[in-house]
Design an enzyme around this catalytic site. Structure first.
Site, PDB file in Angstrom:
ATOM      1  CB  SER A  37      -1.009  -0.012   1.334  1.00 36.49           C
ATOM      2  OG  SER A  37      -1.964  -1.008   1.246  1.00 36.49           O
ATOM      3  CG  HIS A  68      -2.907  -1.865  -3.564  1.00 37.11           C
ATOM      4  ND1 HIS A  68      -1.836  -2.994  -3.362  1.00 37.11           N
ATOM      5  CD2 HIS A  68      -3.079  -1.649  -2.176  1.00 37.11           C
ATOM      6  CE1 HIS A  68      -1.723  -3.269  -2.256  1.00 37.11           C
ATOM      7  NE2 HIS A  68      -2.351  -2.415  -1.429  1.00 37.11           N
ATOM      8  CG  HIS A  90      -4.827  -7.407   0.206  1.00 35.20           C
ATOM      9  ND1 HIS A  90      -4.986  -6.722  -0.585  1.00 35.20           N
ATOM     10  CD2 HIS A  90      -3.720  -6.900   1.011  1.00 35.20           C
ATOM     11  CE1 HIS A  90      -3.820  -5.551  -0.758  1.00 35.20           C
ATOM     12  NE2 HIS A  90      -2.978  -5.886   0.410  1.00 35.20           N
ATOM     13  CE1 TYR A  92      -8.482  -5.306   1.628  1.00 35.39           C
ATOM     14  CE2 TYR A  92      -6.700  -6.058   2.848  1.00 35.39           C
ATOM     15  CZ  TYR A  92      -7.091  -5.203   2.017  1.00 35.39           C
ATOM     16  OH  TYR A  92      -6.137  -4.276   1.544  1.00 35.39           O
ATOM     17  CD  GLU A  93      -8.040  -7.039  -2.851  1.00 31.54           C
ATOM     18  OE1 GLU A  93      -8.256  -6.416  -3.888  1.00 31.54           O
ATOM     19  OE2 GLU A  93      -7.103  -7.421  -2.650  1.00 31.54           O
ATOM     20  CB  ALA A 120       1.229  -0.354   4.666  1.00 35.74           C
ATOM     21  CG  MET A 223      -4.946  -6.592   7.304  1.00 35.34           C
ATOM     22  SD  MET A 223      -6.054  -5.462   6.356  1.00 35.34           S
ATOM     23  CE  MET A 223      -6.402  -4.640   8.083  1.00 35.34           C
ATOM     24  CB  SER A 224      -0.373  -8.275   2.380  1.00 39.74           C
ATOM     25  OG  SER A 224       0.699  -7.317   2.880  1.00 39.74           O
ATOM     26  CG  ASN A 247      -0.999   1.938  11.678  1.00 42.39           C
ATOM     27  OD1 ASN A 247      -0.812   1.675  10.384  1.00 42.39           O
ATOM     28  ND2 ASN A 247      -1.694   1.269  12.490  1.00 42.39           N
ATOM     29  CG  HIS A 261      -6.472   2.590   3.698  1.00 39.02           C
ATOM     30  ND1 HIS A 261      -5.491   1.560   3.538  1.00 39.02           N
ATOM     31  CD2 HIS A 261      -6.598   2.686   2.210  1.00 39.02           C
ATOM     32  CE1 HIS A 261      -5.048   1.202   2.373  1.00 39.02           C
ATOM     33  NE2 HIS A 261      -5.658   1.986   1.315  1.00 39.02           N
TER      34      HIS A 261
HETATM   35  N1  HPA Z   1      -3.275  -3.137  10.972  1.00 34.80           N
HETATM   36  C1  HPA Z   1      -3.339  -4.244   9.969  1.00 34.80           C
HETATM   37  N2  HPA Z   1      -2.726  -3.934   8.899  1.00 34.80           N
HETATM   38  C2  HPA Z   1      -2.185  -2.700   8.675  1.00 34.80           C
HETATM   39  C3  HPA Z   1      -2.097  -1.833   9.818  1.00 34.80           C
HETATM   40  C4  HPA Z   1      -2.546  -2.153  10.932  1.00 34.80           C
HETATM   41  O1  HPA Z   1      -2.487  -1.429  12.135  1.00 34.80           O
HETATM   42  N3  HPA Z   1      -1.493  -0.615   9.248  1.00 34.80           N
HETATM   43  C5  HPA Z   1      -1.211  -1.078   7.994  1.00 34.80           C
HETATM   44  N4  HPA Z   1      -1.595  -2.054   7.601  1.00 34.80           N
END
Ligand code: HPA
Length: 293
Positions: A37, A68, A90, A92-93, A120, A223-224, A247, A261
């Site tokens: 990302s 993306h 991913h 989640y898609e 990320a 998540m990847s 983050n 996001h």
């Molecule tokens: N959690 C899960 N996936 C992420 C995060 C997070 O805090 N930051 C970027 N991708």
């Protein structure tokens, strides 16, 4: 057919995709790069590009996530032939994990020997800061614990063995190379190494979940990547991974922080150039007879 086996791709499906691509470009990539990302700028660094939209590539899923681009880009990165996924797939898609990881097998059949994955991630380690770059030294595969491993289903020995080893998933020489180059580039203050934990998403983690993951030994959560790593190792490619800490995970009920996001994409923009410099410098140092330049 095996019970519960979801939309897998056969060796022939993967070969058909690779052959389709090879017929349309003269680039013969030894390095495959996956841009996470906000990190798609790496693909833009390629010279003499031949790019394909995912929607035009036989068997490829589509990238549905903001940030993306959804392109597979072939070209030369500092003189080295590469292929770059600008955007990935991913869980989640809604894609089955075999679709999420299809590009790794296509990479292998294109001739790729080394895969560099970026993502990320949220920082669980209390010493981490937003903007840190983490060299992945290991992973926790949470969906895998629940049976959602990309290698579930019949095994095709042409890709790899039934029970592949994962204790050497992240190539130690490449980790050392990244650490050394990071020093040279002046990244000492923000270059880390740690354990990445994958979750299914798309909801971010609760406070209790972050606390649990931290106790389990995870330094970052996302998540990847892990699914791709497993499939890449299964078929014998070397793997290196970098997480950009976009983050900090919320670990405290008094905190007013909320993961989102937009923050992820914004941090990606700020540190992306430095991360790209590290990856592109690495690419010039990787020799494909297993020695470094
Ligand atoms: N959690 C899960 N996936 C992420 C995060 C997070 O805090 N930051 C970027 N991708």
């Amino acid at each position: 057919m095996f019970p519960g086996v979801t939309a897998g791709y056969t060796y022939e499906d993967c070969s058909a995709t690779a052959d389709w691509l090879l017929a349309q470009t003269a680039v013969r990539p030894l390095v495959g790069i996956v841009c996470g990302s906000g990190l798609g700028g790496l693909a833009d660094m390629l010279k003499d590009q031949v790019a394909f939209n995912y929607k035009d590539i036989p068997n490829f899923p589509q990238s549905t996530v903001h940030g993306h681009a959804g392109r597979l880009v072939f070209g030369m990165l500092k003189g080295r032939p590469c292929v770059c996924m600008q955007g990935r797939f991913h869980l989640y898609e809604g894609y089955p994990v075999q679709k999420v990881t299809l590009p790794m097998r296509v990479f292998k059949l294109l001739g790729v020997e080394t895969v560099i994955l970026t993502n990320a991630a949220g920082g669980l380690n209390q010493d981490y800061k937003v903007g840190d770059i983490m060299i992945m030294k290991d992973h926790l595969n949470m969906p895998g614990f629940a049976g959602n491993n990309p290698l579930v289903g019949p095994n095709d020995e042409r890709f790899g063995v039934r029970f592949p080893c994962m204790s050497d998933a992240y190539d130690r020489e490449l980790q050392q190379l990244a650490a050394d180059l990071g020093q040279e580039l002046g990244y000492r203050d923000f270059l880390r190494e740690g354990v990445y934990c994958v979750l299914g998403g798309p909801s971010f983690e609760t406070i209790a979940e972050c606390r649990m993951l931290s106790k389990l030994g995870a330094d970052a959560v996302g998540m990847s990547t892990v699914h791709e790593v497993i499939v890449a190792r299964h078929c014998g490619m070397r793997v290196f991974g970098l997480s950009l800490i976009t983050n900090l995970s919320v670990m405290d009920y008094d905190s007013a922080e909320k993961a989102n996001h937009e923050e992820v994409l914004q941090t990606g923009k700020q540190r992306a150039e430095q991360l790209e410099r590290l990856v592109s410098t690495m690419v010039t140092k990787i020799e494909h007879n297993n020695n470094f330049a």
